[in-house]
Design a protein around this motif. Structure first.
Motif, short mmCIF file in Angstrom:
data_model
loop_
_atom_site.label_atom_id
_atom_site.label_comp_id
_atom_site.label_asym_id
_atom_site.label_seq_id
_atom_site.Cartn_x
_atom_site.Cartn_y
_atom_site.Cartn_z
N MET A 1 0.86 -1.20 0.00
CA MET A 1 0.00 0.00 0.00
C MET A 1 0.89 1.25 0.00
O MET A 1 1.77 1.39 0.84
CB MET A 1 -0.91 0.00 1.23
N ASP A 2 0.68 2.16 -0.99
CA ASP A 2 1.48 3.37 -1.02
C ASP A 2 0.67 4.53 -0.42
O ASP A 2 -0.47 4.37 0.01
CB ASP A 2 1.95 3.70 -2.44
N ILE A 3 1.29 5.73 -0.38
CA ILE A 3 0.66 6.87 0.29
C ILE A 3 -0.64 7.24 -0.40
O ILE A 3 -1.64 7.55 0.26
CB ILE A 3 1.63 8.06 0.34
N ASP A 4 -0.67 7.21 -1.73
CA ASP A 4 -1.91 7.53 -2.44
C ASP A 4 -3.02 6.56 -2.07
O ASP A 4 -4.18 6.95 -1.94
CB ASP A 4 -1.67 7.50 -3.96
N GLU A 5 -2.66 5.28 -1.89
CA GLU A 5 -3.68 4.30 -1.51
C GLU A 5 -4.21 4.56 -0.11
O GLU A 5 -5.40 4.37 0.16
CB GLU A 5 -3.08 2.89 -1.59
N ASP A 27 2.14 -3.52 6.49
CA ASP A 27 2.45 -2.60 5.39
C ASP A 27 1.62 -1.31 5.51
O ASP A 27 2.14 -0.21 5.28
CB ASP A 27 2.17 -3.26 4.05
N GLU A 28 0.35 -1.45 5.85
CA GLU A 28 -0.50 -0.28 5.99
C GLU A 28 0.00 0.61 7.12
O GLU A 28 0.08 1.83 6.98
CB GLU A 28 -1.95 -0.70 6.27
N LEU A 29 0.37 0.00 8.25
CA LEU A 29 0.85 0.77 9.39
C LEU A 29 2.15 1.50 9.07
O LEU A 29 2.33 2.67 9.42
CB LEU A 29 1.05 -0.15 10.59
N ALA A 30 3.05 0.83 8.37
CA ALA A 30 4.32 1.46 8.00
C ALA A 30 4.08 2.64 7.06
O ALA A 30 4.72 3.69 7.20
CB ALA A 30 5.24 0.43 7.34
N MET A 31 3.18 2.47 6.09
CA MET A 31 2.91 3.55 5.16
C MET A 31 2.18 4.70 5.86
O MET A 31 2.41 5.86 5.55
CB MET A 31 2.07 3.00 4.02
#
Length: 370
Positions: A1-5, A27-31
């Motif tokens: 998941m990237d910042i835009d997502e 991944d979501e938490l890191a982003m």
């Protein structure tokens, strides 16, 4: 998941704060942490969020619930402010009150009223008047780092809160920095409270709920109500991941940097969140000393004037230590801590939402009349 997502997920009910039941992935938490450090750590280029995000106003199905945004004027019964021992705040609030009374204050007063489909009534539940003589309501002050507030994407979370608490939820739409600095948000929320009371809602049936920066504003409003002898008449107040010390002097700001989305930008910088909220001050005035005052840092407020209080905080939150220190000053306060929860995960995922709303509902049922 990237910042835009992650930004797009604001309109996705599976990950929406306070609504979605999807558990948080690593991944979501890191982003989210990366995005938080980018947004809140670089306020020098922040120009302010628009009043609403660039999207269509969501329309929710009747079986889910609904909401309405309504505008109102400052009540004619609202009295001038009295802030003891804080000439800085007194001066700014007096100016806001005078402008508002003269109809010259930029921006309107508006509130979102949200109701779950499970809260039924034979009369208009989207009005700003009591549906019956003993109606319980929640006034919810959302967070946003003092730089954002209500948006259409957030309103499903208000409906979820209405469902979980089994009552209508009123959300004051306060003005935010950089266009509107302290104490404009406090004036907006205080005026919303006064409006609802003038419509017939009884203080003993009102629960105030504040999250993050909204908790800071909520406690400032309670201090103003205390000057009128009203704060302890309110049924109770719940503050979640509260911003209580704008000097950012507690150790968890440093200790939790690797897990929390809130970056540590010291208040010596005018681009720290507290300084951004405070706004410009006159030459020769020490902004750090101003930030220590109880209306800005409720951790030093007179806690004897507060109604029954519940505090919910994650142990991985940058704001953890100040929450614990505040609770220690109030023996009657209920402090609820969550292992492994930070400023992002407080309102995400079925497990945590069940805990948060369960504790909120239990407290509300305990302190309000039936």
């Amino acid at each position: 998941m990237d910042i835009d997502e992650i930004l797009d997920s604001a309109a996705n009910t599976s990950t929406m704060p306070g609504v979605g039941d999807a558990e948080v992935t690593d991944d979501e938490l890191a982003m989210a942490r990366k995005m938080g450090h980018l947004v809140f750590g670089n306020l020098a280029v922040h120009k302010g969020f628009p009043a609403t995000l660039p999207s269509d106003d969501p329309q929710y199905l009747p079986e889910i619930g609904s909401y309405r945004v309504f505008e109102y004027l400052m009540p004619a019964t609202q009295q001038p402010y009295q802030v003891s021992g804080d000439d800085f705040t007194q001066s700014r609030l007096t100016a806001l009150y005078s402008q508002d009374r003269a109809g010259q204050l930029p921006g309107e007063h508006s509130t979102v009223v949200a109701v779950s489909a499970t809260v039924s009534s034979a009369i208009d539940a989207l009005d700003d008047k009591p549906m019956h003589d003993n109606e319980r309501i929640a006034i919810y002050v959302p967070g946003g780092g003092f730089i954002s507030c209500d948006s259409p994407e957030m309103r499903l979370s208000y409906i979820r809160m209405s469902q979980e608490m089994r009552m209508r939820v009123f959300v004051p739409r306060y003005h935010v920095a950089p266009a509107h600095v302290y104490p404009r948000p406090v004036h907006d929320v205080y005026t919303a409270y006064q409006h609802l009371e003038s419509q017939g809602f009884r203080p003993e049936n009102i629960i105030m709920v504040g999250a993050s920066a909204g908790a800071n504003i909520c406690l400032a409003v309670l201090q103003l109500l205390a000057a009128e002898g009203k704060s302890q008449r309110i049924a109770g107040c719940v503050i979640a991941e509260p911003c209580l010390d704008l000097t950012m002097s507690h150790d968890s700001w440093q200790r939790n940097q690797h897990v929390c989305i809130l970056p540590y930008v010291p208040t010596t910088s005018p681009w720290s969140l507290p300084r951004f909220y405070l706004g410009p001050v006159d030459d020769g005035v020490n902004p750090i000393e101003l930030l220590r005052r109880p209306m800005l840092s409720p951790i030093s407020a007179d806690v004897s004037v507060l109604p029954p209080l519940q505090i919910q905080i994650g142990c991985d939150d940058s704001l953890y230590d100040e929450s614990v220190a505040f609770a220690k000053r109030i023996p009657s306060a209920e402090l609820i801590t969550y292992e492994g929860i930070n400023h992002y995960t407080m309102f995400r995922g079925r497990t945590q939402l069940d805990r948060f709303y369960g504790n909120l509902r239990r407290f509300a049922d305990k302190v309000t009349t039936a």
